[in-house]
Design a protein around this motif. Structure first.
Motif, PDB file in Angstrom:
ATOM      1  N   HIS A   4      39.994  -9.092  39.078  1.00 51.56           N
ATOM      2  CA  HIS A   4      38.889  -8.133  38.994  1.00 51.56           C
ATOM      3  C   HIS A   4      38.320  -7.815  40.376  1.00 51.56           C
ATOM      4  CE1 HIS A   4      36.577 -11.904  38.936  1.00 51.56           C
ATOM      5  NE2 HIS A   4      35.587 -11.193  39.405  1.00 51.56           N
ATOM      6  N   ARG A   7      40.778  -5.333  41.926  1.00 50.25           N
ATOM      7  CA  ARG A   7      40.585  -4.032  41.291  1.00 50.25           C
ATOM      8  C   ARG A   7      39.317  -3.368  41.840  1.00 50.25           C
ATOM      9  NH1 ARG A   7      41.954  -5.272  36.640  1.00 50.25           N
ATOM     10  NH2 ARG A   7      40.020  -6.227  35.966  1.00 50.25           N
ATOM     11  N   LYS A  54      32.080   1.860  40.041  1.00 50.52           N
ATOM     12  CA  LYS A  54      32.492   1.009  38.925  1.00 50.52           C
ATOM     13  C   LYS A  54      33.964   1.281  38.652  1.00 50.52           C
ATOM     14  CE  LYS A  54      28.847  -1.259  37.971  1.00 50.52           C
ATOM     15  NZ  LYS A  54      28.847  -2.684  38.258  1.00 50.52           N
ATOM     16  N   THR A  55      34.738   0.223  38.584  1.00 45.65           N
ATOM     17  CA  THR A  55      36.183   0.347  38.399  1.00 45.65           C
ATOM     18  C   THR A  55      36.600  -0.394  37.141  1.00 45.65           C
ATOM     19  OG1 THR A  55      36.416   0.349  40.805  1.00 45.65           O
ATOM     20  CG2 THR A  55      38.422   0.004  39.518  1.00 45.65           C
ATOM     21  N   ARG A  56      37.444   0.252  36.370  1.00 46.38           N
ATOM     22  CA  ARG A  56      37.992  -0.366  35.162  1.00 46.38           C
ATOM     23  C   ARG A  56      39.463  -0.012  35.053  1.00 46.38           C
ATOM     24  NH1 ARG A  56      33.775  -2.355  35.701  1.00 46.38           N
ATOM     25  NH2 ARG A  56      32.099  -2.686  34.233  1.00 46.38           N
ATOM     26  N   ARG A  57      40.205  -0.852  34.320  1.00 46.66           N
ATOM     27  CA  ARG A  57      41.595  -0.538  34.004  1.00 46.66           C
ATOM     28  C   ARG A  57      41.606   0.577  32.975  1.00 46.66           C
ATOM     29  NH1 ARG A  57      41.918  -6.357  32.926  1.00 46.66           N
ATOM     30  NH2 ARG A  57      41.547  -5.629  30.818  1.00 46.66           N
ATOM     31  N   ASP A  60      40.244   0.315  28.921  1.00 45.24           N
ATOM     32  CA  ASP A  60      39.097  -0.552  28.669  1.00 45.24           C
ATOM     33  C   ASP A  60      38.195   0.113  27.637  1.00 45.24           C
ATOM     34  OD1 ASP A  60      39.910  -2.531  30.364  1.00 45.24           O
ATOM     35  OD2 ASP A  60      38.477  -2.088  31.952  1.00 45.24           O
ATOM     36  N   PRO A  64      33.447   3.111  32.712  1.00 46.75           N
ATOM     37  CA  PRO A  64      32.873   2.326  33.807  1.00 46.75           C
ATOM     38  C   PRO A  64      31.428   2.691  34.127  1.00 46.75           C
ATOM     39  CG  PRO A  64      34.936   3.383  34.481  1.00 46.75           C
ATOM     40  CD  PRO A  64      34.659   3.799  33.086  1.00 46.75           C
ATOM     41  N   ALA A  67      28.417   0.874  32.629  1.00 41.89           N
ATOM     42  CA  ALA A  67      28.092  -0.487  33.073  1.00 41.89           C
ATOM     43  C   ALA A  67      26.952  -0.508  34.089  1.00 41.89           C
ATOM     44  CB  ALA A  67      29.339  -1.150  33.665  1.00 41.89           C
ATOM     45  N   THR A 101      39.016   4.781  37.214  1.00 42.35           N
ATOM     46  CA  THR A 101      39.763   4.203  36.100  1.00 42.35           C
ATOM     47  C   THR A 101      41.242   4.245  36.423  1.00 42.35           C
ATOM     48  OG1 THR A 101      38.104   5.103  34.606  1.00 42.35           O
ATOM     49  CG2 THR A 101      40.122   4.303  33.603  1.00 42.35           C
ATOM     50  N   ARG A 103      45.144   1.616  36.811  1.00 42.25           N
ATOM     51  CA  ARG A 103      45.772   0.356  37.230  1.00 42.25           C
ATOM     52  C   ARG A 103      46.403   0.477  38.614  1.00 42.25           C
ATOM     53  NH1 ARG A 103      46.361  -3.336  32.994  1.00 42.25           N
ATOM     54  NH2 ARG A 103      45.894  -2.448  30.979  1.00 42.25           N
TER      55      ARG A 103
END
Length: 122
Positions: A4, A7, A54-57, A60, A64, A67, A101, A103
């Motif tokens: 995390h 990422r 804010k970073t997310r896969r 999710d 993001p 959050a 967002t 990967r």
């Protein structure tokens, strides 16, 4: 380093590149004031812009940008005030969120929310 964290660093890098491509001038990344931090501090024309990244896969459950809670917003505002006072900055101030967002570079998506929150409404 934990996945995390990797990422998060990747997302901040993508956000900074995106902002620079839009003409923003990055002043600082990962500025800290005690336990509070500012991900990116930049200038857009004559406005100081504090950017929460804010970073997310992909895939999710939560977007993001959702959050960024009211408590997080208050911490950002306090840190931004300290940043401006520390460096004697008197530009107008704006708070943005950049949600990254994906990967990797191939599926990276960026959602830039300008003027995402107003400190007077917290």
């Amino acid at each position: 380093m934990a996945e995390h964290n990797d990422r998060g660093h990747w997302g901040e890098q993508k956000a900074a590149e995106y902002l620079e491509n839009k003409g923003y001038r990055i002043l600082w990344r990962d500025w800290r004031d005690g336990h509070r931090d500012l991900d990116i501090v930049a200038v857009d024309a004559d406005t100081l812009v504090v950017v929460e990244v804010k970073t997310r896969r992909s895939g999710d459950v939560m977007a993001p940008e959702l959050a960024v809670t009211p408590k997080k917003m208050r911490n950002i505002v306090v840190a931004a005030d300290r940043f401006a006072k520390t460096y004697g900055i008197e530009f107008p101030l704006r708070f943005d969120i950049v949600a990254v967002t994906g990967r990797g570079d191939a599926d990276c998506r960026i959602n830039h929310i300008e003027d995402a929150f107003n400190p007077m409404q917290l």
